[in-house]
Design a protein around this motif. Structure first.
Motif, short mmCIF file in Angstrom:
data_model
loop_
_atom_site.label_atom_id
_atom_site.label_comp_id
_atom_site.label_asym_id
_atom_site.label_seq_id
_atom_site.Cartn_x
_atom_site.Cartn_y
_atom_site.Cartn_z
N LEU A 175 8.20 -52.19 15.28
CA LEU A 175 9.47 -52.81 15.65
C LEU A 175 9.25 -53.95 16.64
N PRO A 176 10.10 -54.98 16.62
CA PRO A 176 9.98 -56.05 17.61
C PRO A 176 10.10 -55.50 19.03
N GLY A 177 9.08 -55.74 19.83
CA GLY A 177 9.08 -55.22 21.18
C GLY A 177 8.88 -53.73 21.28
N GLY A 178 8.67 -53.05 20.15
CA GLY A 178 8.40 -51.62 20.15
C GLY A 178 9.62 -50.73 20.13
N GLU A 179 10.83 -51.28 20.29
CA GLU A 179 12.03 -50.45 20.24
C GLU A 179 13.26 -51.30 19.97
N LEU A 180 14.29 -50.64 19.46
CA LEU A 180 15.57 -51.28 19.18
C LEU A 180 16.69 -50.28 19.48
N PRO A 181 17.86 -50.75 19.92
CA PRO A 181 19.00 -49.83 20.01
C PRO A 181 19.37 -49.34 18.62
N TRP A 182 19.93 -48.15 18.52
CA TRP A 182 20.24 -47.63 17.18
C TRP A 182 21.28 -48.49 16.50
N ARG A 183 22.18 -49.12 17.25
CA ARG A 183 23.14 -50.07 16.65
C ARG A 183 22.56 -51.47 16.72
N PHE A 184 21.40 -51.65 16.10
CA PHE A 184 20.76 -52.96 16.08
C PHE A 184 21.63 -53.94 15.30
N ALA A 185 21.64 -55.19 15.73
CA ALA A 185 22.39 -56.26 15.08
C ALA A 185 23.89 -56.04 15.19
N ASP A 186 24.64 -57.08 14.85
CA ASP A 186 26.10 -57.03 14.95
C ASP A 186 26.70 -56.50 13.65
N GLY A 187 27.98 -56.13 13.72
CA GLY A 187 28.70 -55.70 12.54
C GLY A 187 28.54 -54.23 12.25
N ASP A 188 29.30 -53.77 11.25
CA ASP A 188 29.29 -52.36 10.89
C ASP A 188 28.10 -51.97 10.02
N VAL A 189 27.55 -52.93 9.30
CA VAL A 189 26.46 -52.64 8.36
C VAL A 189 25.31 -53.60 8.63
N SER A 190 24.09 -53.07 8.70
CA SER A 190 22.92 -53.93 8.89
C SER A 190 21.69 -53.26 8.30
N ILE A 191 20.68 -54.08 7.97
CA ILE A 191 19.46 -53.57 7.36
C ILE A 191 18.31 -54.49 7.76
N PHE A 192 17.11 -53.91 7.93
CA PHE A 192 15.91 -54.72 8.08
C PHE A 192 14.75 -53.98 7.43
N CYS A 193 13.69 -54.73 7.12
CA CYS A 193 12.50 -54.16 6.50
C CYS A 193 11.30 -54.87 7.11
N VAL A 194 10.36 -54.08 7.67
CA VAL A 194 9.20 -54.66 8.37
C VAL A 194 7.90 -54.03 7.86
N PRO A 195 6.80 -54.80 7.91
CA PRO A 195 5.49 -54.22 7.57
C PRO A 195 5.12 -53.14 8.59
N ALA A 196 4.47 -52.07 8.11
CA ALA A 196 4.11 -50.98 9.00
C ALA A 196 2.60 -50.75 9.08
N GLY A 197 1.83 -51.45 8.25
CA GLY A 197 0.40 -51.20 8.19
C GLY A 197 -0.32 -51.45 9.51
N ASP A 198 0.01 -52.53 10.20
CA ASP A 198 -0.66 -52.84 11.45
C ASP A 198 -0.29 -51.88 12.56
N ALA A 199 0.78 -51.09 12.35
CA ALA A 199 1.21 -50.13 13.36
C ALA A 199 0.62 -48.75 13.11
N ALA A 200 -0.25 -48.64 12.12
CA ALA A 200 -0.75 -47.33 11.70
C ALA A 200 -1.91 -46.85 12.56
N THR A 201 -2.01 -45.54 12.67
CA THR A 201 -3.16 -44.86 13.28
C THR A 201 -3.70 -43.87 12.26
N ASP A 202 -4.97 -44.02 11.92
CA ASP A 202 -5.59 -43.15 10.90
C ASP A 202 -4.79 -43.16 9.60
N GLY A 203 -4.24 -44.34 9.25
CA GLY A 203 -3.56 -44.49 7.97
C GLY A 203 -2.11 -44.06 7.95
#
Length: 284
Positions: A175-203
């Motif tokens: 995640l950007p900065g390592g954390e986000l509030p659960w109500r990330f972004a404005d509005g009632d509906v929101s979505i994001f998709c980020v790569p997770a491979g570089d954040a992995a430990t032992d796969g």
């Protein structure tokens, strides 16, 4: 069917209700008498299969499609892949439950008819560690059809956001900065998709949501294999009547099938070949 986990330590009590009529997905996930599943607080896209699946704690997208309907490549009759793919409403067969004082295991096979006219078989294994309270899912998908097709997968872990408060946040190295509030972004509906491979430990990559007051200030931790689930998608919906967040390990970035295929990001696998996925979760 109820798949119950009761750990030796009273801090770990998880009762899972699996749905044998729909891929052995999770209906209710009750931790210390609190159900994390959103229940009726979900939107409807008009697909009765997904209207059945979405109120549960976990349902599975794939193996031929994820996200919203798109045309089946090369189909002369204009067929479209259904919402979230073909899995939902396929019953589990050969269900086997094995348990002792330390663990419980539930396995099954799911034969799936795909929208492209091919078939697949899912070998599914749920494992509950009664000492630690950890739950793990291992899936293996085999192409049982006559031609090649690109396998995809998304695991929707849906949480009732009425359990959250202003202290609740998402935490994870992807995640950007390592954390986000659960109500990330404005509005009632929101979505994001980020790569997770570089954040992995032992796969494996990990994301947490918490603290959750009704769980005694604990957080839900979700881990997933990044070799076949290299992205994390997070979706929330607080539109009128809806109180749901989806934590969604996924095989592909947020893009159309045509774009992903053109970029070589949805390679085929041949009849007889298999692909494996795994995730785990716990409350601590």
């Amino acid at each position: 069917m109820t798949f119950a986990l009761t750990a030796d330590n009273a801090a770990h009590v998880f009762d899972l209700a699996l749905d044998p009529q729909s891929v052995l997905d999770i209906r209710d996930a009750i931790f210390r008498n609190v159900n994390l599943a959103p229940g009726s607080a979900i939107p409807s896209d008009g697909d009765p299969r997904i209207d059945r699946a979405l109120p549960g704690f976990l349902f599975t997208c794939g193996p031929d499609h994820i996200r919203h309907p798109e045309p089946v490549e090369g189909a002369p009759d204009g067929r479209r892949y259904p919402l979230h793919g073909s899995y939902s409403s396929h019953p589990a067969k050969d269900i086997l439950i094995e348990e002792d004082e330390n663990e419980a295991v539930c396995s099954a096979r799911v034969r799936t008819d795909l929208a492209n006219g091919e078939t697949a078989e899912l070998a599914r294994r749920w494992h509950a560690d009664r000492v630690t309270g950890d739950i793990r899912l291992d899936d293996s998908v085999t192409n049982t059809g006559n031609g090649p097709w690109p396998p995809v997968a998304m695991y929707h872990m849906n949480i009732n956001t009425r359990l959250f408060d202003d202290r609740t946040k998402l935490t994870g190295a992807m995640l950007p900065g390592g954390e986000l509030p659960w109500r990330f972004a404005d509005g009632d509906v929101s979505i994001f998709c980020v790569p997770a491979g570089d954040a992995a430990t032992d796969g494996w990559a990990e994301i947490a949501i918490g603290p959750i007051a009704s769980l005694g200030g604990r957080s839900l931790h979700v881990k997933f294999r990044v070799d076949t689930l290299p992205y994390l998608q997070v979706w929330r919906n607080q539109s009128p009547g809806c109180h749901v967040m989806g934590i969604e390990p996924v095989s592909n970035r947020l893009a159309s099938r045509a774009e992903l295929i053109a970029a070589g990001e949805m390679p085929d696998f041949a009849p007889g070949e298999s692909v494996d996925y795994a995730l785990a979760f716990s409350v601590r």
